[in-house]
Design a protein around this motif. Structure first.
Motif, PDB file in Angstrom:
ATOM      1  N   GLY A 111       0.812  -1.217   0.000  1.00 26.33           N
ATOM      2  CA  GLY A 111       0.000   0.000   0.000  1.00 26.33           C
ATOM      3  C   GLY A 111       0.846   1.268   0.000  1.00 26.33           C
ATOM      4  O   GLY A 111       0.549   2.217  -0.721  1.00 26.33           O
ATOM      5  N   GLN A 112       1.892   1.280   0.806  1.00 24.40           N
ATOM      6  CA  GLN A 112       2.788   2.441   0.847  1.00 24.40           C
ATOM      7  C   GLN A 112       3.471   2.642  -0.501  1.00 24.40           C
ATOM      8  O   GLN A 112       3.616   3.763  -0.973  1.00 24.40           O
ATOM      9  N   TYR A 113       3.871   1.531  -1.099  1.00 19.05           N
ATOM     10  CA  TYR A 113       4.541   1.613  -2.393  1.00 19.05           C
ATOM     11  C   TYR A 113       3.599   2.168  -3.459  1.00 19.05           C
ATOM     12  O   TYR A 113       3.959   3.045  -4.232  1.00 19.05           O
ATOM     13  N   LYS A 114       2.362   1.685  -3.486  1.00 11.18           N
ATOM     14  CA  LYS A 114       1.382   2.179  -4.463  1.00 11.18           C
ATOM     15  C   LYS A 114       1.068   3.653  -4.233  1.00 11.18           C
ATOM     16  O   LYS A 114       0.837   4.395  -5.181  1.00 11.18           O
ATOM     17  N   ASP A 115       1.065   4.080  -2.977  1.00 15.98           N
ATOM     18  CA  ASP A 115       0.790   5.485  -2.659  1.00 15.98           C
ATOM     19  C   ASP A 115       1.885   6.425  -3.166  1.00 15.98           C
ATOM     20  O   ASP A 115       1.631   7.615  -3.352  1.00 15.98           O
ATOM     21  N   LEU A 116       3.098   5.909  -3.386  1.00 17.91           N
ATOM     22  CA  LEU A 116       4.182   6.768  -3.880  1.00 17.91           C
ATOM     23  C   LEU A 116       3.813   7.446  -5.195  1.00 17.91           C
ATOM     24  O   LEU A 116       4.121   8.620  -5.406  1.00 17.91           O
ATOM     25  N   MET A 117       3.139   6.719  -6.088  1.00 22.23           N
ATOM     26  CA  MET A 117       2.750   7.297  -7.381  1.00 22.23           C
ATOM     27  C   MET A 117       1.678   8.355  -7.191  1.00 22.23           C
ATOM     28  O   MET A 117       1.721   9.414  -7.826  1.00 22.23           O
ATOM     29  N   VAL A 118       0.721   8.117  -6.315  1.00 21.48           N
ATOM     30  CA  VAL A 118      -0.328   9.111  -6.043  1.00 21.48           C
ATOM     31  C   VAL A 118       0.312  10.387  -5.496  1.00 21.48           C
ATOM     32  O   VAL A 118      -0.014  11.495  -5.929  1.00 21.48           O
ATOM     33  N   ILE A 119       1.243  10.230  -4.571  1.00 26.19           N
ATOM     34  CA  ILE A 119       1.927  11.381  -3.967  1.00 26.19           C
ATOM     35  C   ILE A 119       2.726  12.137  -5.028  1.00 26.19           C
ATOM     36  O   ILE A 119       2.681  13.370  -5.100  1.00 26.19           O
ATOM     37  N   GLU A 120       3.448  11.407  -5.863  1.00 29.58           N
ATOM     38  CA  GLU A 120       4.266  12.053  -6.905  1.00 29.58           C
ATOM     39  C   GLU A 120       3.390  12.783  -7.919  1.00 29.58           C
ATOM     40  O   GLU A 120       3.708  13.888  -8.346  1.00 29.58           O
ATOM     41  N   MET A 121       2.276  12.181  -8.294  1.00 25.31           N
ATOM     42  CA  MET A 121       1.381  12.839  -9.255  1.00 25.31           C
ATOM     43  C   MET A 121       0.777  14.101  -8.636  1.00 25.31           C
ATOM     44  O   MET A 121       0.645  15.123  -9.316  1.00 25.31           O
TER      45      MET A 121
END
Length: 150
Positions: A111-121
């Motif tokens: 979940g944390q890893y997937k959230d990295l893309m949301v945060i970067e976008m």
């Protein structure tokens, strides 16, 4: 390149584990044709299927491989018939493009890893409701970068 990427997510009504591939693909075709008719894109871009080795009850089984590869073929066929440029981008390529490790770092949850893309976008000014939308927007940015005149 000035346009914001538009994306949509198809969710199959039929069960994923069904062996009814024809109805599954017909449903996808109907959805994609409708999206193309509504949005009138110049480009169709999507994430390459992620095929993981089967281990400990997880990973991609034969039915999933068949469905994922078939859906990609359908998308490419529809784009070809509609004379739309089509790009298939690997998930690790889009992650690397956005400065995110291609593989989940040790000690980080999925979940944390997937959230990295949301945060970067979000850092780049995109409003993405979930990691699927963030991945799709990142794929669009990779394609826009590929098409940018040198």
């Amino acid at each position: 390149p000035d346009a914001l990427p538009q994306c949509g997510t198809w969710t199959a009504r039929d069960t994923w584990l069904s062996d009814q591939y024809g109805s599954y693909l017909a449903e996808f075709e109907e959805w994609l044709e409708g999206m193309i008719s509504t949005m009138r894109p110049d480009i169709l871009a999507f994430e390459s299927p992620i095929l993981l080795p089967r281990q400990k009850g997880r990973g991609t089984d034969e039915q999933q491989v068949r469905r994922l590869v078939s859906v990609v073929g359908e998308a490419e066929k529809i784009a070809y018939k509609r004379k739309i440029e089509c790009y298939e981008i690997h998930n690790q390529t889009s992650k690397s493009f956005m400065g995110i490790p291609g593989r989940r770092p040790e000690g980080m949850t999925q979940g944390q890893y997937k959230d990295l893309m949301v945060i970067e976008m979000a850092r780049r000014g995109f409003s993405c409701g979930d990691n699927h939308q963030a991945d799709a927007a990142a794929i669009a940015l990779v394609v826009f970068d590929m098409l940018e005149p040198s």
